[in-house]
Design a protein around this motif. Structure first.
Motif, PDB file in Angstrom:
ATOM      1  N   ASN A   4       0.733  -1.162   0.068  1.00  0.00           N
ATOM      2  CA  ASN A   4       0.078  -0.031   0.054  1.00  0.00           C
ATOM      3  C   ASN A   4       0.830   1.277  -0.053  1.00  0.00           C
ATOM      4  O   ASN A   4       1.845   1.403   0.904  1.00  0.00           O
ATOM      5  CB  ASN A   4      -1.080   0.084   1.179  1.00  0.00           C
ATOM      6  N   LYS A 240      -4.921   9.481  11.161  1.00  0.00           N
ATOM      7  CA  LYS A 240      -5.893   8.327  10.987  1.00  0.00           C
ATOM      8  C   LYS A 240      -5.210   7.378   9.884  1.00  0.00           C
ATOM      9  O   LYS A 240      -5.812   6.614   9.521  1.00  0.00           O
ATOM     10  CB  LYS A 240      -7.077   8.723  10.564  1.00  0.00           C
ATOM     11  N   PRO A 242      -3.474   4.121   8.298  1.00  0.00           N
ATOM     12  CA  PRO A 242      -2.855   2.982   8.470  1.00  0.00           C
ATOM     13  C   PRO A 242      -1.540   2.951   8.834  1.00  0.00           C
ATOM     14  O   PRO A 242      -0.595   3.521   7.914  1.00  0.00           O
ATOM     15  CB  PRO A 242      -3.453   2.390   7.237  1.00  0.00           C
ATOM     16  N   HIS A 352      -1.513  -1.360  -4.327  1.00  0.00           N
ATOM     17  CA  HIS A 352      -2.389  -0.155  -4.218  1.00  0.00           C
ATOM     18  C   HIS A 352      -1.981   0.966  -4.058  1.00  0.00           C
ATOM     19  O   HIS A 352      -1.094   1.226  -3.202  1.00  0.00           O
ATOM     20  CB  HIS A 352      -3.534  -0.603  -3.184  1.00  0.00           C
ATOM     21  N   GLN A 413     -17.141   5.487  -0.677  1.00  0.00           N
ATOM     22  CA  GLN A 413     -17.194   5.902   0.646  1.00  0.00           C
ATOM     23  C   GLN A 413     -18.357   7.129   0.666  1.00  0.00           C
ATOM     24  O   GLN A 413     -18.213   8.065   1.338  1.00  0.00           O
ATOM     25  CB  GLN A 413     -16.013   6.534   1.245  1.00  0.00           C
ATOM     26  N   ASP A 434     -11.319   7.788   4.229  1.00  0.00           N
ATOM     27  CA  ASP A 434     -10.704   6.764   5.197  1.00  0.00           C
ATOM     28  C   ASP A 434      -9.803   6.251   4.326  1.00  0.00           C
ATOM     29  O   ASP A 434     -10.097   5.160   3.278  1.00  0.00           O
ATOM     30  CB  ASP A 434     -11.802   5.553   5.556  1.00  0.00           C
ATOM     31  N   GLY A 436      -7.352   4.047   4.900  1.00  0.00           N
ATOM     32  CA  GLY A 436      -7.410   2.454   5.061  1.00  0.00           C
ATOM     33  C   GLY A 436      -8.267   1.717   4.240  1.00  0.00           C
ATOM     34  O   GLY A 436      -7.999   0.538   3.517  1.00  0.00           O
ATOM     35  N   GLU A 437      -9.587   2.195   4.237  1.00  0.00           N
ATOM     36  CA  GLU A 437     -10.773   1.492   3.330  1.00  0.00           C
ATOM     37  C   GLU A 437     -10.202   1.838   1.854  1.00  0.00           C
ATOM     38  O   GLU A 437     -10.600   0.752   1.239  1.00  0.00           O
ATOM     39  CB  GLU A 437     -11.873   2.015   3.800  1.00  0.00           C
ATOM     40  N   LEU A 438      -9.603   2.774   1.377  1.00  0.00           N
ATOM     41  CA  LEU A 438      -9.532   2.957  -0.003  1.00  0.00           C
ATOM     42  C   LEU A 438      -8.341   1.874  -0.436  1.00  0.00           C
ATOM     43  O   LEU A 438      -8.461   1.514  -1.448  1.00  0.00           O
ATOM     44  CB  LEU A 438      -8.871   4.538  -0.085  1.00  0.00           C
ATOM     45  N   ALA A 440      -8.064  -1.056   0.948  1.00  0.00           N
ATOM     46  CA  ALA A 440      -8.775  -2.342   1.036  1.00  0.00           C
ATOM     47  C   ALA A 440      -9.667  -2.420  -0.144  1.00  0.00           C
ATOM     48  O   ALA A 440      -9.573  -3.723  -0.536  1.00  0.00           O
ATOM     49  CB  ALA A 440      -9.589  -2.417   2.487  1.00  0.00           C
TER      50      ALA A 440
END
Length: 440
Positions: A4, A240, A242, A352, A413, A434, A436-438, A440
């Protein structure tokens, strides 16, 4: 393997709660800084740089004198920026609107003069008929008027100078900001003065040392203020992220490093915690806590490292490790070659990639080219408030060859997004997503 990879540009440091200014609006804050809390920085630098003539006010005078030498395209871009600024003004800002209309009107008159001086087809044909044998030699110019050699009237100059000076004040003036977007851009100024190291221009070298160290001092103080405001380390956006991602940043601030650790961050344009000896091109770390560093005291300690004597061979210069945003990157130190190679490897190895607050500007073409060469087959998410603007989509077409017609509207999101092949553009500010969600 760098699974990442986060890439950050100036937009993330504009996040609410951090509030760093963008490059085009940085000069007013720096001008206010050296008149206030940074006065001792200004005084220390002037004592280190004998016979320094540079002031931000004198810079405005030179910028205005150079306006008539700008090409028609550059002048047109200035008018378009001012027109856009006044189009966006609310009704109650009528005084600023009139100011903008005056600037547009003056430049349009200049454009009319340039247009009227062009050789039209009918005139060209008459020249060919009168001088059939040497018409091509006679028509070695597209105009009968060399607009670059004309001087602006005192009226025109006075209006422009007063407008640009308003852009150095803390109170926002949209027209001054639009007019000075490139003329009063400190990064453009650094590029211009950096050439002094190549052509051995002593005034330009002194100007570069002054401007770059003032910029460094301002950024150090601004960064200290932000860090002190969040003693728990939970900065907006950065707090925030990761912890398992790597990051490449085109910013100078150390916020990423404080969150992810130094080994997980590459400072593509250099950072605040290092400086360069121009004699050896050695990159030197500042062995002090940047959250407590006093810029004035640090600069006073550079007396032996910054020296101008009668003999040019004895001159010594140290500069902040801030790489000017040139299309062709100057090599301040061999360590940058290593960092840029490592950045290319991180991009190549990433699965990613999330890009936030970076506009893919032409001045960063070196970095754009790294991305262009290494992004094949990767999932790339680009986040920014202007990523759906036509100008940004044009940039995506130019940099990555993604036709504007290929983008499909969607949601990410619960935010407006566009997708095309492996790219997605999320219209949002940095702290609205977010990360981290991007990934994932």
């Amino acid at each position: 393997m760098t699974q990442n990879l986060l890439i950050t540009g100036a937009g993330v440091d504009c996040t609410q709660g951090i509030g760093f200014p963008m490059a085009a609006t940085l000069l007013p804050e720096i001008a206010a800084y050296i008149e206030g809390e940074g006065k001792s920085v200004d005084q220390t630098l002037r004592s280190l740089l004998p016979n320094l003539r540079f002031t931000f006010s004198s810079m405005i005078a030179r910028a205005v004198d150079a306006i008539s030498t700008r090409g028609a395209e550059a002048q047109r871009a200035m008018v378009q920026r001012v027109q856009h600024a006044i189009d966006e003004l609310p009704p109650e800002r009528d005084d600023i609107r009139k100011h903008g209309e005056l600037i547009v009107r003056l430049f349009n008159k200049l454009a009319v003069i340039a247009k009227e001086g062009e050789l039209d087809d009918e005139t060209r044909q008459l020249i060919r008929e009168v001088f059939p044998k040497d018409a091509d030699e006679l028509m070695d110019s597209d105009s009968i008027l060399d607009i670059h050699k004309l001087s602006l009237s005192d009226t025109f100059k006075a209006v422009l100078k007063r407008t640009l000076k308003l852009g150095l004040k803390a109170d926002r003036h949209e027209v001054a900001e639009a007019l000075g977007a490139d003329m009063l851009n400190i990064e453009v100024l650094l590029v211009e003065k950096f050439l002094g190291f190549y052509n051995e221009s002593l005034p330009d070298i002194k100007n570069y040392l002054y401007i770059s160290w003032v910029l460094w001092a301002y950024l150090v103080e601004k960064q200290k203020t932000i860090i002190a405001a969040f003693p728990d380390g939970e900065l907006p956006f950065y707090g925030k992220l990761p912890s398992d991602c790597h990051a490449i940043t085109l910013n100078y601030t150390s916020f990423l490093e404080r969150q992810l650790g130094r080994e997980r961050v590459i400072y593509f344009h250099g950072g605040l915690a290092e400086y360069v000896s121009m004699a050896t091109r050695e990159l030197i770390a500042i062995d002090e806590d940047m959250a407590a560093l006093d810029p004035t005291e640090f600069l006073k300690g550079q007396t032996e490292n910054i020296h101008f004597g009668d003999d040019a061979s004895s001159h010594r210069h140290v500069i902040p490790a801030l790489v000017p945003p040139l299309r062709l990157k100057p090599i301040l130190s061999h360590r940058y070659i290593e960092a840029w190679h490592q950045a290319s490897e991180w991009v190549r190895n990433a699965k990613h990639i999330v890009v936030i607050g970076y506009s893919f500007n032409g001045a960063d073409e070196h970095f754009n080219d790294i991305l262009r060469q290494q992004l094949h087959g990767k999932a790339v998410t680009i986040v920014g408030p202007g990523v759906h603007d036509d100008s940004f989509l044009k940039r995506m077409e130019k940099v990555f060859h993604v036709p504007r017609a290929n983008w499909v509207s969607t949601k990410v999101q619960n935010l407006p997004a566009k997708r095309a092949n492996r790219f997605q553009l999320v219209k949002a500010y940095a702290d609205q997503v977010d990360v981290g969600e991007l990934f994932a």
